[in-house]
Design a protein around this motif. Structure first.
Motif, PDB file in Angstrom:
ATOM      1  N   GLY A  76       0.779  -1.223   0.000  1.00  0.00           N
ATOM      2  CA  GLY A  76       0.000   0.000   0.000  1.00  0.00           C
ATOM      3  C   GLY A  76       0.812   1.275   0.000  1.00  0.00           C
ATOM      4  N   ALA A  77       0.102   2.390   0.223  1.00  0.00           N
ATOM      5  CA  ALA A  77       0.696   3.720   0.104  1.00  0.00           C
ATOM      6  C   ALA A  77       1.812   3.950   1.104  1.00  0.00           C
ATOM      7  CB  ALA A  77      -0.383   4.792   0.277  1.00  0.00           C
ATOM      8  N   GLY A  78       1.723   3.354   2.281  1.00  0.00           N
ATOM      9  CA  GLY A  78       2.755   3.558   3.293  1.00  0.00           C
ATOM     10  C   GLY A  78       4.126   3.164   2.805  1.00  0.00           C
ATOM     11  N   PHE A  79       4.202   2.042   2.091  1.00  0.00           N
ATOM     12  CA  PHE A  79       5.499   1.615   1.551  1.00  0.00           C
ATOM     13  C   PHE A  79       6.022   2.639   0.563  1.00  0.00           C
ATOM     14  CE2 PHE A  79       7.936  -0.191  -1.916  1.00  0.00           C
ATOM     15  CZ  PHE A  79       8.971  -0.843  -1.236  1.00  0.00           C
ATOM     16  N   LEU A  80       5.158   3.125  -0.326  1.00  0.00           N
ATOM     17  CA  LEU A  80       5.602   4.080  -1.345  1.00  0.00           C
ATOM     18  C   LEU A  80       6.092   5.371  -0.703  1.00  0.00           C
ATOM     19  CD1 LEU A  80       5.903   4.868  -4.320  1.00  0.00           C
ATOM     20  CD2 LEU A  80       3.517   5.660  -4.260  1.00  0.00           C
ATOM     21  N   LEU A  81       5.367   5.867   0.282  1.00  0.00           N
ATOM     22  CA  LEU A  81       5.779   7.112   0.932  1.00  0.00           C
ATOM     23  C   LEU A  81       7.116   6.947   1.637  1.00  0.00           C
ATOM     24  CD1 LEU A  81       2.327   8.271   2.349  1.00  0.00           C
ATOM     25  CD2 LEU A  81       3.572   9.217   0.403  1.00  0.00           C
ATOM     26  N   ASP A  82       7.347   5.797   2.271  1.00  0.00           N
ATOM     27  CA  ASP A  82       8.652   5.540   2.905  1.00  0.00           C
ATOM     28  C   ASP A  82       9.747   5.473   1.843  1.00  0.00           C
ATOM     29  OD1 ASP A  82       7.499   5.471   5.397  1.00  0.00           O
ATOM     30  OD2 ASP A  82       7.366   3.282   5.499  1.00  0.00           O
ATOM     31  N   TYR A  83       9.435   4.868   0.712  1.00  0.00           N
ATOM     32  CA  TYR A  83      10.408   4.733  -0.379  1.00  0.00           C
ATOM     33  C   TYR A  83      10.783   6.113  -0.926  1.00  0.00           C
ATOM     34  CZ  TYR A  83      12.500   2.751  -4.639  1.00  0.00           C
ATOM     35  OH  TYR A  83      13.375   2.393  -5.647  1.00  0.00           O
ATOM     36  N   VAL A  84       9.767   6.969  -1.117  1.00  0.00           N
ATOM     37  CA  VAL A  84      10.019   8.315  -1.642  1.00  0.00           C
ATOM     38  C   VAL A  84      10.810   9.138  -0.631  1.00  0.00           C
ATOM     39  CG1 VAL A  84       8.921  10.472  -2.368  1.00  0.00           C
ATOM     40  CG2 VAL A  84       7.998   8.285  -3.145  1.00  0.00           C
ATOM     41  N   ALA A  85      10.489   8.986   0.655  1.00  0.00           N
ATOM     42  CA  ALA A  85      11.214   9.729   1.690  1.00  0.00           C
ATOM     43  C   ALA A  85      12.676   9.300   1.747  1.00  0.00           C
ATOM     44  CB  ALA A  85      10.544   9.517   3.048  1.00  0.00           C
ATOM     45  N   ALA A  86      12.927   7.995   1.639  1.00  0.00           N
ATOM     46  CA  ALA A  86      14.310   7.513   1.640  1.00  0.00           C
ATOM     47  C   ALA A  86      15.055   8.015   0.410  1.00  0.00           C
ATOM     48  CB  ALA A  86      14.320   5.979   1.687  1.00  0.00           C
ATOM     49  N   ASN A  87      14.348   8.066  -0.726  1.00  0.00           N
ATOM     50  CA  ASN A  87      14.966   8.588  -1.947  1.00  0.00           C
ATOM     51  C   ASN A  87      15.316  10.063  -1.779  1.00  0.00           C
ATOM     52  OD1 ASN A  87      15.341   8.098  -5.074  1.00  0.00           O
ATOM     53  ND2 ASN A  87      14.294  10.058  -4.888  1.00  0.00           N
ATOM     54  N   ALA A  88      14.436  10.835  -1.134  1.00  0.00           N
ATOM     55  CA  ALA A  88      14.696  12.257  -0.910  1.00  0.00           C
ATOM     56  C   ALA A  88      15.940  12.455  -0.050  1.00  0.00           C
ATOM     57  CB  ALA A  88      13.483  12.911  -0.248  1.00  0.00           C
ATOM     58  N   ALA A  89      16.101  11.589   0.938  1.00  0.00           N
ATOM     59  CA  ALA A  89      17.297  11.683   1.780  1.00  0.00           C
ATOM     60  C   ALA A  89      18.552  11.408   0.954  1.00  0.00           C
ATOM     61  CB  ALA A  89      17.201  10.699   2.944  1.00  0.00           C
ATOM     62  N   GLY A  90      18.465  10.439   0.049  1.00  0.00           N
ATOM     63  CA  GLY A  90      19.606  10.151  -0.816  1.00  0.00           C
ATOM     64  C   GLY A  90      19.907  11.292  -1.761  1.00  0.00           C
ATOM     65  N   VAL A  91      18.864  11.916  -2.306  1.00  0.00           N
ATOM     66  CA  VAL A  91      19.056  13.061  -3.199  1.00  0.00           C
ATOM     67  C   VAL A  91      19.721  14.213  -2.457  1.00  0.00           C
ATOM     68  CG1 VAL A  91      17.830  14.864  -4.478  1.00  0.00           C
ATOM     69  CG2 VAL A  91      17.170  12.471  -4.763  1.00  0.00           C
ATOM     70  N   MET A  92      19.317  14.439  -1.220  1.00  0.00           N
ATOM     71  CA  MET A  92      19.924  15.507  -0.430  1.00  0.00           C
ATOM     72  C   MET A  92      21.426  15.277  -0.276  1.00  0.00           C
ATOM     73  SD  MET A  92      19.044  16.753   3.461  1.00  0.00           S
ATOM     74  CE  MET A  92      17.364  17.211   3.019  1.00  0.00           C
ATOM     75  N   THR A  93      21.785  14.029  -0.016  1.00  0.00           N
ATOM     76  CA  THR A  93      23.212  13.704   0.122  1.00  0.00           C
ATOM     77  C   THR A  93      23.955  13.964  -1.179  1.00  0.00           C
ATOM     78  OG1 THR A  93      22.727  12.021   1.797  1.00  0.00           O
ATOM     79  CG2 THR A  93      24.851  11.858   0.647  1.00  0.00           C
ATOM     80  N   GLN A  94      23.369  13.564  -2.308  1.00  0.00           N
ATOM     81  CA  GLN A  94      24.018  13.746  -3.603  1.00  0.00           C
ATOM     82  C   GLN A  94      24.165  15.218  -3.970  1.00  0.00           C
ATOM     83  OE1 GLN A  94      22.064  11.238  -6.629  1.00  0.00           O
ATOM     84  NE2 GLN A  94      21.443   9.872  -4.969  1.00  0.00           N
ATOM     85  N   LYS A  95      23.251  16.051  -3.516  1.00  0.00           N
ATOM     86  CA  LYS A  95      23.292  17.467  -3.882  1.00  0.00           C
ATOM     87  C   LYS A  95      24.107  18.305  -2.906  1.00  0.00           C
ATOM     88  CE  LYS A  95      19.095  17.847  -6.676  1.00  0.00           C
ATOM     89  NZ  LYS A  95      19.817  18.303  -7.874  1.00  0.00           N
ATOM     90  N   ARG A  96      24.618  17.733  -1.849  1.00  0.00           N
ATOM     91  CA  ARG A  96      25.356  18.519  -0.869  1.00  0.00           C
ATOM     92  C   ARG A  96      26.635  19.103  -1.461  1.00  0.00           C
ATOM     93  NH1 ARG A  96      23.732  15.741   4.298  1.00  0.00           N
ATOM     94  NH2 ARG A  96      21.960  17.062   4.909  1.00  0.00           N
ATOM     95  N   GLY A  97      27.114  18.507  -2.529  1.00  0.00           N
ATOM     96  CA  GLY A  97      28.330  19.038  -3.155  1.00  0.00           C
ATOM     97  C   GLY A  97      28.093  20.244  -4.031  1.00  0.00           C
ATOM     98  N   GLN A  98      26.809  20.555  -4.298  1.00  0.00           N
ATOM     99  CA  GLN A  98      26.495  21.704  -5.139  1.00  0.00           C
ATOM    100  C   GLN A  98      26.700  22.998  -4.343  1.00  0.00           C
ATOM    101  OE1 GLN A  98      22.475  21.119  -6.508  1.00  0.00           O
ATOM    102  NE2 GLN A  98      23.065  19.550  -8.010  1.00  0.00           N
ATOM    103  N   PRO A  99      27.230  24.052  -4.975  1.00  0.00           N
ATOM    104  CA  PRO A  99      27.415  25.331  -4.248  1.00  0.00           C
ATOM    105  C   PRO A  99      26.080  25.925  -3.842  1.00  0.00           C
ATOM    106  CG  PRO A  99      27.780  25.612  -6.603  1.00  0.00           C
ATOM    107  CD  PRO A  99      27.665  24.139  -6.375  1.00  0.00           C
ATOM    108  N   VAL A 100      25.974  26.315  -2.600  1.00  0.00           N
ATOM    109  CA  VAL A 100      24.745  26.934  -2.094  1.00  0.00           C
ATOM    110  C   VAL A 100      24.673  28.399  -2.503  1.00  0.00           C
ATOM    111  CG1 VAL A 100      23.411  27.478  -0.035  1.00  0.00           C
ATOM    112  CG2 VAL A 100      24.677  25.323  -0.161  1.00  0.00           C
ATOM    113  N   ILE A 101      25.822  29.115  -2.457  1.00  0.00           N
ATOM    114  CA  ILE A 101      25.880  30.511  -2.832  1.00  0.00           C
ATOM    115  C   ILE A 101      26.833  30.653  -4.023  1.00  0.00           C
ATOM    116  CG2 ILE A 101      26.471  32.833  -2.078  1.00  0.00           C
ATOM    117  CD1 ILE A 101      25.931  31.951   0.777  1.00  0.00           C
ATOM    118  N   PRO A 102      26.369  31.166  -5.153  1.00  0.00           N
ATOM    119  CA  PRO A 102      27.241  31.303  -6.310  1.00  0.00           C
ATOM    120  C   PRO A 102      28.471  32.175  -5.991  1.00  0.00           C
ATOM    121  CG  PRO A 102      24.957  31.707  -6.897  1.00  0.00           C
ATOM    122  CD  PRO A 102      25.007  31.661  -5.407  1.00  0.00           C
TER     123      PRO A 102
END
Length: 464
Positions: free
Chosen positions: A434-460
């Protein structure tokens, strides 16, 4: 903005007969102090708190049953007060809310939950209403469940034990003029057919026969872009006749010969529905053949995806995409490519979300036996840039190649885009759990995306 009325301390369990607070107001107005004191005594054991002084008058005002200046019942309030018994009073209350305050959304939401076999709770009913466009429901609110309880009090739904309430078709038809099944039947029609019925219902007096040309010409004059003039009889008139909404004689003199010839007779089914319920949904973006199946339980979607028939797999894929979008809390906006256009192997559509901030998602769903390649993912990047999307979601019943996964990570790390990759095992888990699994999956993916984007400059560089 579509909202439900407020029901603070105004449930059937507290109020009982809805005429009681109205009678107190009618008898003691314009003395608000006396009215509040009597409400407090009658419903709250003289507790002396805001439940009587604030909540009940706010609810009556929200429902349009009371005016404050001067303090009095409105015409709607007087009509409910004049009902012969408590059930009829509850029915008049519900009818009033359906007419002026989006009450039919409750009927639609309960029908959808029942069709999917999903347990109705405060949370699931709230979510279903939000999917249907109702806004302003806080997590703590009970406005929606209280309105449902008034509908149960009125006999529109029947509840047995802990099971979901089921519609009483005859009671709903009697009270609202349209049953739950009729409501669903009309909503599932293509937009062109909805428009045709609305115009026919408007011009047909007492169910009289109308020249087909008159109705078709008005459809074309007001909504030409919605109709293929050469196909009106084949795509609009015949399907509506087959569904019992109209009668369109095909033999004899009334039938005529050309596409606009002959007569159209509104059926008793159409004439029995209040004209305000025959309103085309111009915001519909889900094709009618999918809307008719959107509430199919996930277990049956899983069966479709595992079918040996290509059409069934394509239908399952489209329903999978729609269900995932709705369960994530997004709104489907447009189909870019349907499965039937790709030999039932993939579907592309766009969805949008407004959770804290606006976001646009491009979904590609693939039902293939091979791995999703780098090229498949790279194509989505170009489409996302063109459509100004923020998220690229690729869903497959198989797997992703390692090159595709690495490419998605690289694009995520180096651009504004982010990816949600859902493989076959995750799809199966979602359909089974059900939906609970999908929402957990999307949340875990968001955490991974945050980690991958940490190398991007925050201020140009050079911005300070």
């Amino acid at each position: 903005m579509k909202r439900l009325p407020s029901f603070n301390d105004f449930s059937p369990g507290i109020i009982g007969d809805v005429r009681r607070p109205l009678a107190i107001l009618d008898q003691l107005a314009p003395d608000m102090t006396a009215v509040v004191a009597e409400w407090d005594k009658t419903f709250f054991a003289s507790a002396g708190n805001k439940r009587a002084s604030t909540n009940i008058p706010a609810t009556l005002t929200s429902l349009g049953l009371m005016s404050r200046s001067p303090l009095a019942l409105t015409d709607a309030g007087k009509a409910i007060l004049g009902a012969p018994d408590r059930i009829e009073a509850a029915r008049q209350l519900v009818r009033h809310i359906v007419e002026v305050a989006n009450g039919m959304a409750i009927v639609d939401a309960v029908r959808s939950l029942n069709a999917r076999g999903e347990m109705l709770t405060k949370a699931t009913l709230k979510r279903e209403l939000e999917v249907n466009g109702i806004e302003g429901l806080s997590n703590a609110t009970t406005d929606h469940t209280t309105l449902l309880n008034w509908m149960i009090e009125a006999g529109l739904f029947v509840r047995s034990g802990r099971a979901n309430p089921q519609p009483d078709e005859s009671a709903m038809k009697s009270v609202l003029g349209i049953s739950a099944s009729e409501r669903s039947s009309f909503a599932e029609l293509p937009l062109s057919q909805q428009i045709f019925l609305q115009i026919l219902r408007r011009v047909a007096e007492g169910g009289s026969a109308i020249p087909a040309k008159q109705v078709i010409d008005e459809c074309l004059r007001e909504h030409r872009q919605r109709f293929d003039e050469d196909q009106v009889r084949a795509k609009v008139i015949r399907p509506l006749a087959d569904a019992g909404w109209i009668e369109a004689p095909t033999t004899g003199a009334p039938a005529g010969r050309g596409g606009k010839s002959g007569i159209i007779i509104p059926s008793a089914k159409l004439m029995g529905v209040p004209i305000e319920q025959v309103l085309p949904d111009f915001d519909q973006v889900i094709p009618p053949d999918l809307r008719a199946k959107i509430d199919l339980p996930r277990a049956e979607v899983k069966q479709l995806l595992e079918s040996s028939q290509t059409y069934d797999r394509g239908l399952g894929l489209e329903l999978l995409a729609l269900k995932m979008i709705l369960d994530i809390g997004l709104e489907p906006r447009a189909f870019r490519l349907r499965s039937r256009d790709t030999a039932y192997a993939e579907v592309d559509l766009t969805a949008e979300g407004r959770n804290l901030l606006f976001s646009r998602w491009n979904f590609q769903c693939k039902c293939v036996g091979t791995r999703v390649s780098l090229g498949d993912v790279a194509k989505e990047v170009g489409l996302a840039i063109y459509s100004k999307a923020h998220v690229v979601a690729v869903v497959t019943t198989s797997e992703f190649s390692s090159e595709a996964i690495n490419y998605a990570r690289q694009i995520t790390a180096e651009t504004h885009l982010q990816f949600l990759l859902v493989n076959g095992p995750a799809v199966i888990s979602y359909l089974e759990k059900g939906a609970g699994f999908l929402l957990d999956y999307v949340a875990a993916n968001a955490a991974g995306v945050m980690t991958q984007k940490r190398g991007q400059p925050v201020i140009p560089q050079g911005a300070l």
